[in-house]
Scaffold this active site. Structure first.
Site, PDB file in Angstrom:
ATOM      1  N   LYS A  28       0.891  -1.171   0.128  1.00  0.00           N
ATOM      2  CA  LYS A  28       0.023   0.098   0.029  1.00  0.00           C
ATOM      3  C   LYS A  28       0.854   1.099   0.157  1.00  0.00           C
ATOM      4  O   LYS A  28       0.659   2.024  -0.762  1.00  0.00           O
ATOM      5  CB  LYS A  28      -0.980   0.082   1.194  1.00  0.00           C
ATOM      6  CG  LYS A  28      -1.836   1.299   1.449  1.00  0.00           C
ATOM      7  CD  LYS A  28      -2.511   1.365   2.791  1.00  0.00           C
ATOM      8  CE  LYS A  28      -1.361   1.532   3.813  1.00  0.00           C
ATOM      9  NZ  LYS A  28      -1.803   2.019   4.968  1.00  0.00           N
ATOM     10  N   THR A  29       2.020   1.343   0.864  1.00  0.00           N
ATOM     11  CA  THR A  29       2.783   2.475   0.952  1.00  0.00           C
ATOM     12  C   THR A  29       3.382   2.747  -0.312  1.00  0.00           C
ATOM     13  O   THR A  29       3.580   4.030  -0.595  1.00  0.00           O
ATOM     14  CB  THR A  29       3.590   2.622   2.225  1.00  0.00           C
ATOM     15  OG1 THR A  29       2.907   2.341   3.324  1.00  0.00           O
ATOM     16  CG2 THR A  29       4.536   3.780   2.575  1.00  0.00           C
ATOM     17  N   ASP A  35      -5.128   8.071   3.290  1.00  0.00           N
ATOM     18  CA  ASP A  35      -4.709   6.793   3.591  1.00  0.00           C
ATOM     19  C   ASP A  35      -5.519   6.207   4.667  1.00  0.00           C
ATOM     20  O   ASP A  35      -6.051   7.256   5.768  1.00  0.00           O
ATOM     21  CB  ASP A  35      -3.260   6.955   4.031  1.00  0.00           C
ATOM     22  CG  ASP A  35      -2.457   5.469   4.281  1.00  0.00           C
ATOM     23  OD1 ASP A  35      -3.190   4.582   3.880  1.00  0.00           O
ATOM     24  OD2 ASP A  35      -1.522   5.355   4.855  1.00  0.00           O
ATOM     25  N   GLU A  36      -5.739   4.955   5.218  1.00  0.00           N
ATOM     26  CA  GLU A  36      -6.224   4.377   6.261  1.00  0.00           C
ATOM     27  C   GLU A  36      -7.832   4.427   6.326  1.00  0.00           C
ATOM     28  O   GLU A  36      -8.283   5.088   7.147  1.00  0.00           O
ATOM     29  CB  GLU A  36      -5.736   4.268   7.392  1.00  0.00           C
ATOM     30  CG  GLU A  36      -4.132   3.815   7.637  1.00  0.00           C
ATOM     31  CD  GLU A  36      -4.001   2.404   7.602  1.00  0.00           C
ATOM     32  OE1 GLU A  36      -4.915   1.752   7.658  1.00  0.00           O
ATOM     33  OE2 GLU A  36      -2.730   2.012   7.565  1.00  0.00           O
ATOM     34  N   GLN A  41      -9.617  -4.812   7.611  1.00  0.00           N
ATOM     35  CA  GLN A  41      -8.806  -4.273   8.853  1.00  0.00           C
ATOM     36  C   GLN A  41      -9.477  -3.110   9.738  1.00  0.00           C
ATOM     37  O   GLN A  41      -8.747  -2.409  10.270  1.00  0.00           O
ATOM     38  CB  GLN A  41      -7.450  -3.802   8.490  1.00  0.00           C
ATOM     39  CG  GLN A  41      -6.720  -4.987   7.819  1.00  0.00           C
ATOM     40  CD  GLN A  41      -5.167  -4.592   7.490  1.00  0.00           C
ATOM     41  OE1 GLN A  41      -4.326  -4.579   8.443  1.00  0.00           O
ATOM     42  NE2 GLN A  41      -4.922  -4.711   6.231  1.00  0.00           N
ATOM     43  N   ARG A 100      -0.336 -10.569  10.632  1.00  0.00           N
ATOM     44  CA  ARG A 100       0.766  -9.961  11.320  1.00  0.00           C
ATOM     45  C   ARG A 100       1.975 -11.028  10.786  1.00  0.00           C
ATOM     46  O   ARG A 100       3.230 -10.581  11.058  1.00  0.00           O
ATOM     47  CB  ARG A 100       0.653  -9.606  12.646  1.00  0.00           C
ATOM     48  CG  ARG A 100      -0.191  -8.635  13.010  1.00  0.00           C
ATOM     49  CD  ARG A 100      -0.204  -7.391  12.369  1.00  0.00           C
ATOM     50  NE  ARG A 100      -1.435  -7.693  11.120  1.00  0.00           N
ATOM     51  CZ  ARG A 100      -1.333  -6.556  10.295  1.00  0.00           C
ATOM     52  NH1 ARG A 100      -0.339  -5.804   9.830  1.00  0.00           N
ATOM     53  NH2 ARG A 100      -2.314  -6.859   9.215  1.00  0.00           N
TER      54      ARG A 100
END
Length: 715
Positions: free
Chosen positions: A62-63, A248-249, A279, A636
């Protein structure tokens, strides 16, 4: 934020001067970078016009997509000053700008506006302070000050029937604000004494903040929404300035944040939001998953792009994640695909109790670290509730295994830090009632509780702040001359220091303040032992170091901008990546804190009904968010995932039988057994199910005894 590391330069990212001469070199060709992206990432980067929803699955790069997209916009000729990138942490904003700078050059990156919602709103409101009713300006109230204000309001409204902690009341107020409610609305819709109490406390809370010219973090968002709603000229200026908006997010946005985005993007519609509804785990603090689920309806013509290739975890781990999250009904359909194939199968263990569970986990870590392939920092132990790691900590200590429990005391919660910052806030805003009340006897000045109560009562009667009440101290009955003199001398000193803030550097001003109020005496009084006293004194040096860093970063640093930066950093989540990466230790953390992180091996403990899913969440019907929390925990892990639950667990001093989490059965792809009892039932329902389960077990045992051939034993 356990350490006193200087905050990122988030303030320098906001509102770069759009009127500065361009003088920019030609942007570099980044076509080679775009060519290295996978097809879905490339589509997300190259589509720059109109509304776009990028569903970025866990570990999907994503980043990289966000930063490459902004770099591509600049490379194709979009003015960098017209780009606004909203994030949820100051650190993320700083990293974004740094990576963009690496891609297209620092000169371009410097013209892009990147920051958190709260930072953006603070700068905007400061610029238009008259329009929001604060012609003299305002200060920002941090969480500690909010708690103090709520405590004061609760004491005025003492209700024997209501048993609530100040933190819980503040959370309820914050949640109501995130829904754009008001105290009046909350009072009208209250269904019990507790909700009525919260609404009434909220009214007094707002009054106290207003008298002190303070805004809290939620107010930054609400006042910005109000400014856009009522001031068409300001809104038009922002819309023209920021024709391209990236968020973002997005799954973590609440209603005020959505309204801010909607207002800015409503003219040109060049809005790209990036997030993952799977998420979305912060509904309890106001995040509204409907924002991401309904994005395409809210912004017609939206293009939806799914990033489903995961570069983090093995195929086995992702298969487990997909199986669990597929049980959620409210979600965008997507399936994570592993870039790396194979991987070790998941391991599931059922232990006798929490002590055996802890022993198993620690023993397994020790066995693995006896081989050269593993280090202690490769392991994370994740759990749903803060009480769970106690038994694990005991075992880790017993086996001399280094570990860190992420999320200790914040630097900003230390007494000496809060005291010095309160003094500094009074230099900027003499009306700050909270700050004056905090330091009025630090060090002691002989202002007793009785005297303070008289001043507070006078302030309440006349609807003024406590500092304003002290200005009229001659009118307050029973206030002794010694108290009046002590407070007058303190305020004269603060006024003198305030006058020096434009001629001294920030570190010099802090030194002059500490010396002027004789804070050394307060340290000696509060910490007789020289070792902790020296440690506390170092915290004050840390504040000075932060002020030096702020001066270096800001073009026009002031005490006000410094305090705003500190408050914004104190109000955001700690830098979890930094906390877990410094030393070779096992990491212990909650599932909420683990979001955004990754570890080679993850242990998820306590997978039981009542823990995960949490009993309260199950009772309130929030199972889907609990399932998303399970999904976050699973994703994770990079190489190994070990799950555990117990047969029984200690609850309030009693051994209670545990039920395996429903998510375990979802992982296995099978239904729970007939004697399984879900969390969230009312006592009568639970008792009935337990009775039925015993009856079923008894009948099964009887049937089994009848079919067992004579002469054959149990083993």
């Amino acid at each position: 934020m356990a350490s006193a590391t200087p905050p990122p330069a988030q303030s320098a990212l906001l509102f770069p001067d759009a009127n500065e001469p361009a003088r920019l070199p030609p942007p570099p060709d980044i076509s080679g970078l775009i060519a290295k992206l996978n097809p879905e990432q490339r589509r997300a980067v190259e589509n720059t016009e109109g509304p776009q929803l990028v569903l970025a699955g866990a570990g999907s790069g994503k980043t990289r997509v966000i930063t490459t997209r902004i770099a591509h916009m600049v490379a194709k000729g979009i003015p960098p000053e017209s780009i606004l990138a909203m994030t949820f942490t100051n650190k993320a904003a700083g990293e974004m700008r740094e990576r963009i700078g690496q891609l297209v050059g620092k000169q371009y990156a410097a013209k892009i506006t990147a920051g958190t919602f709260h930072s953006f709103c603070l700068e905007l409101l400061r610029k238009h302070k008259k329009a929001i009713g604060f012609p003299k300006g305002f200060s920002l109230c941090d969480t500690g000050d909010q708690i103090s204000t709520v405590k004061g309001a609760m004491s005025e409204l003492y209700a024997v029937e209501v048993k609530m902690r100040p933190g819980d009341v503040l959370s309820a107020i914050s949640l109501a604000k995130s829904r754009l409610e008001t105290p009046k609305v909350l009072l009208q819709k209250a269904v019990d004494l507790q909700e009525e109490f919260v609404a009434k406390v909220w009214e007094r809370y707002e009054e106290r903040l207003h008298h002190s010219r303070l805004l809290d973090f939620d107010d930054l968002l609400l006042r910005t929404v109000g400014l856009f709603d009522t001031n068409a000229e300001v809104l038009a200026q922002v819309q023209e300035r920021y024709r391209y908006l990236l968020v973002d997010e997005y799954q973590d946005t609440n209603t005020p944040q959505y309204e801010i985005i909607r207002h800015i993007a409503s003219k040109y519609s060049n809005l790209c939001v990036v997030g993952d509804d799977d998420q979305s785990i912060y509904g309890w603090r106001g995040a509204d998953i409907k924002n991401i689920l309904g994005f395409s309806r809210a912004f017609p013509g939206c293009k939806t792009i799914k990033l489903e290739t995961n570069y983090r975890s093995t195929e086995a781990i992702l298969n487990a994640a997909n199986r669990v999250i597929a049980n959620n009904l409210e979600r965008h359909e997507k399936t994570l695909r592993a870039h790396r194939e194979g991987g070790a199968a998941l391991k599931l263990f059922r232990l006798a109790d929490e002590n055996e569970e802890a022993q198993f986990v620690v023993r397994d870590i020790i066995n693995k670290t006896n081989t050269p392939e593993w280090r202690l920092s490769d392991f994370a132990i994740l759990f749903r509730t803060a009480i769970q790691p106690k038994s694990v900590e005991v075992e880790l200590r017993a086996q001399n295994v280094p570990y860190k429990l992420v999320g200790g005391q914040s630097f900003f919660d230390k007494k000496e830090v809060r005291d010095i910052l309160a003094y500094l806030r009074l230099l900027v805003n003499p009306s700050d009632e909270l700050s004056l009340m905090r330091i009025i006897n630090s060090p002691p000045r002989g202002v007793g509780r009785t005297s303070l109560n008289r001043v507070i009562e006078f302030a309440n009667q006349h609807h003024i702040s406590v500092p304003d009440a002290f200005d009229r101290s001659s009118e307050i009955e029973g206030l002794g001359p010694a108290v009046i003199t002590a407070v007058s001398e303190l305020r004269r000193l603060l006024a003198t220091l305030s006058g020096l803030r434009y001629s001294l550097t920030l570190p010099e001003l802090i030194d002059r303040l500490v010396e002027g109020v004789n804070y050394k005496a307060e340290l000696e009084r509060a910490y007789p032992d020289p070792v902790p006293r020296e440690r506390r004194a170092r915290s004050i040096e840390d504040i000075k170091r932060w002020s030096e860093a702020h001066t270096e970063r800001r073009k026009k640093p002031t005490l006000g901008t410094f305090l705003s930066d500190l408050a914004l950093n104190a109000g955001e989540s700690p830098d979890r990546k930094k906390e877990v990466a410094e030393v070779d230790e096992v990491t212990l953390m909650t599932l909420h804190a683990a979001k955004g992180l990754e570890f080679p091996a993850v242990y998820m403990i306590g997978l039981e009904e009542g823990l995960l899913p949490h009993g309260r969440s199950a009772k309130e019907g929030n199972i889907e968010e609990e399932r998303r929390l399970m999904y976050v925990g699973i994703t994770r892990a990079k190489l190994e995932l070990i799950l555990s639950h117990t047969r029984e667990r200690n609850k309030f001093g009693t051994r209670v039988k545990s039920m395996p989490s429903r998510f375990i059965y979802e992982l296995k792809g099978c239904a729970p057994p007939e004697d399984w009892i879900p969390a969230g039932l009312e006592p009568a329902e639970k008792k009935a199910m337990q009775k039925a389960a015993k009856k079923t077990a008894k009948a099964s045992a009887k049937a089994s005894a009848k079919t067992t051939p004579k002469g054959r034993g149990k083993g």
